[in-house]
Design an enzyme around this catalytic site. Structure first.
Site, short mmCIF file in Angstrom:
data_model
loop_
_atom_site.label_atom_id
_atom_site.label_comp_id
_atom_site.label_asym_id
_atom_site.label_seq_id
_atom_site.Cartn_x
_atom_site.Cartn_y
_atom_site.Cartn_z
CE LYS A 96 -3.85 2.16 2.52
NZ LYS A 96 -4.79 2.05 3.66
CB SER A 171 -7.96 4.03 2.47
OG SER A 171 -7.18 3.46 3.51
CB SER A 195 -8.46 1.21 5.33
OG SER A 195 -9.07 2.47 5.44
#
Length: 431
Positions: A96, A171, A195
């Site tokens: 990420k 996210s 997320s």
């Protein structure tokens, strides 16, 4: 910039801002007193920074286009080969874009961080490489990781590989999309309000928000110190367990970790569910936003587990529905202080501060107009909460102990508590 101690006029102006009501004599006395601290600050400036070592070679990589980035899940592609052998040998991973990978650009989904390049690897990155994993690049995420609709990131919307035209969740948007599309075997996500879990649900993969502190957060951009989590995402439970086995455990740096207990998670695989005690959380079903099909699928799977030998009982956790309300002041005011007062990294014993990230973050006020809508909303509502003396933040932190205790009471009786991860399927992009 280099540390500079202000003159007496500057001290007087700071005193006025703090409403200290200093006399000219006091201003002069405080200036003389505080000037004596300056040599220590200059000494700290001159000392080399203490950062974790970078062990494996890599290049800055490149921004893939077209068929190489079909779902827009990649921010940067940069292949980093890990150790010659290990439990992750042969596995490919995406990281990420809120997680440090030294020498590879990291925007955390935000235009204000364009050009930022970390100078050390997050602990989870080092552990993956030490275990023989091969990192293929950085995965798209929402703007400062503060959304869940997969459209706020600086590089544009991320497509859901299993449901074109719909959100991949957020996210950890690209982390889920790349795994679901088969571009990588596993990925790293981070979770403060769903997320990891929401994109895993929307994209039909496995994502785990680990127990707080189980996986070191060192080298990951945070939102609020008390609920920052980093964890594994994969297509199978087995791969998720394997990745957790690699990244879990204390690193001696992250202050969130205290007496962490790790287990050989992969050894729990294949045991079946006979005798497993399952509590079905009543409040997780039939919510106002629920799609009936989701409830039906989950209840069908619960029945299947029961047919395989698990025991099933419905339980009620009334405070489950209070949880989202408790999150709001903690998430909003905590994030506000992280952005406005905490230089993007906050204060809380993180243990390994990224000076390069702080430097990149400091220019945000000059670019505030370009912040994503969720960030502007956090700043506005965070300022309102701050004006109330932090009372709601503090009370919510106190009350979350009761929420946790309600779950823990049932977990004394059941092995697992079950409910839908998200009460709806992947949503369409917002207008």
């Amino acid at each position: 910039m280099a540390y500079v101690f202000p003159g007496t006029q500057g001290i007087g102006e700071i005193g006025e801002q703090l409403e200290l009501d200093l006399t000219p004599e006091e201003v002069s006395e405080y200036h003389a007193y505080l000037s004596a601290l300056t040599p220590a600050f200059h000494l700290i400036e001159q000392l080399p920074d203490e950062t974790p070592p970078v062990k494996y070679p890599r290049t800055p990589g490149y921004r893939p286009e077209g068929s190489e980035n079909q779902h827009n899940g990649w921010v940067v592609k940069s292949t980093i080969k890990g150790a010659a052998k290990g439990k992750l040998k042969g596995k490919t991973l995406a990281i990420k874009d809120s997680v440090n990978v030294a020498g590879v650009p990291m925007s955390n989904g935000a235009s204000i961080l364009d050009g930022h390049v970390p100078d050390f690897d997050a602990t989870v990155v080092t552990r993956i490489l030490d275990a023989g994993g091969e990192i293929l690049g950085k995965a798209s995420c929402e703007y400062l990781c503060f959304a869940g609709n997969s459209v706020t990131g600086v590089n544009g919307p991320v497509q859901n590989p299993r449901a074109p035209g719909r959100s991949a969740g957020g996210s950890s948007t690209g982390s889920a999309a790349l795994v679901a599309a088969g571009d990588v075997d596993m990925s790293i996500g981070a979770d403060q309000a769903g997320s990891i879990r929401m994109p895993a649900s929307f994209c039909g993969i496995v994502g785990l928000k680990p127990t707080f502190g189980l996986v070191p957060y060192t080298g990951v951009a945070g939102i609020e110190y008390t609920f920052d989590h980093v964890g594994p995402m994969a297509r199978t439970v087995a791969d998720c367990a394997l990745l957790l086995e690699i990244i879990a455990g204390e690193d001696g740096i992250d202050g969130r970790q205290r007496n962490v207990e790790v287990q050989p998670y992969t050894k729990a695989l294949g045991r079946g569910v006979k005798g497993l005690k399952i509590g079905v959380v009543k409040e997780g079903f039939g919510r106002p936003e629920t799609e009936q099909g989701v409830d039906n699928v989950v209840r069908t799977e619960i029945k299947r587990l029961k047919s395989l030998g698990a025991t099933v009982e419905e339980v009620s956790i009334p405070w489950h529905n209070i949880g989202s309300a408790l999150w709001l002041p903690i998430g909003i005011e905590g994030s506000y202080h992280n952005i406005v007062r905490g230089h993007g990294v906050g204060y809380g014993g993180i243990g390994a501060y990224s000076l390069t990230y702080m430097k990149a973050f400091e220019s945000w006020p000059a670019h505030a107009a370009e912040l994503a809508a969720p960030i502007k909303a956090v700043l506005l509502s965070g300022r309102v909460l701050e004006r109330h003396g932090g009372r709601l933040y503090a009370k919510a932190q106190n009350l979350r102990r009761r929420l946790r205790n309600e779950y823990d009471a049932w977990l004394q009786k059941f092995d697992v508590l079950v409910m839908p991860t998200t009460p709806m399927t992947a949503t369409r992009y917002p207008a």
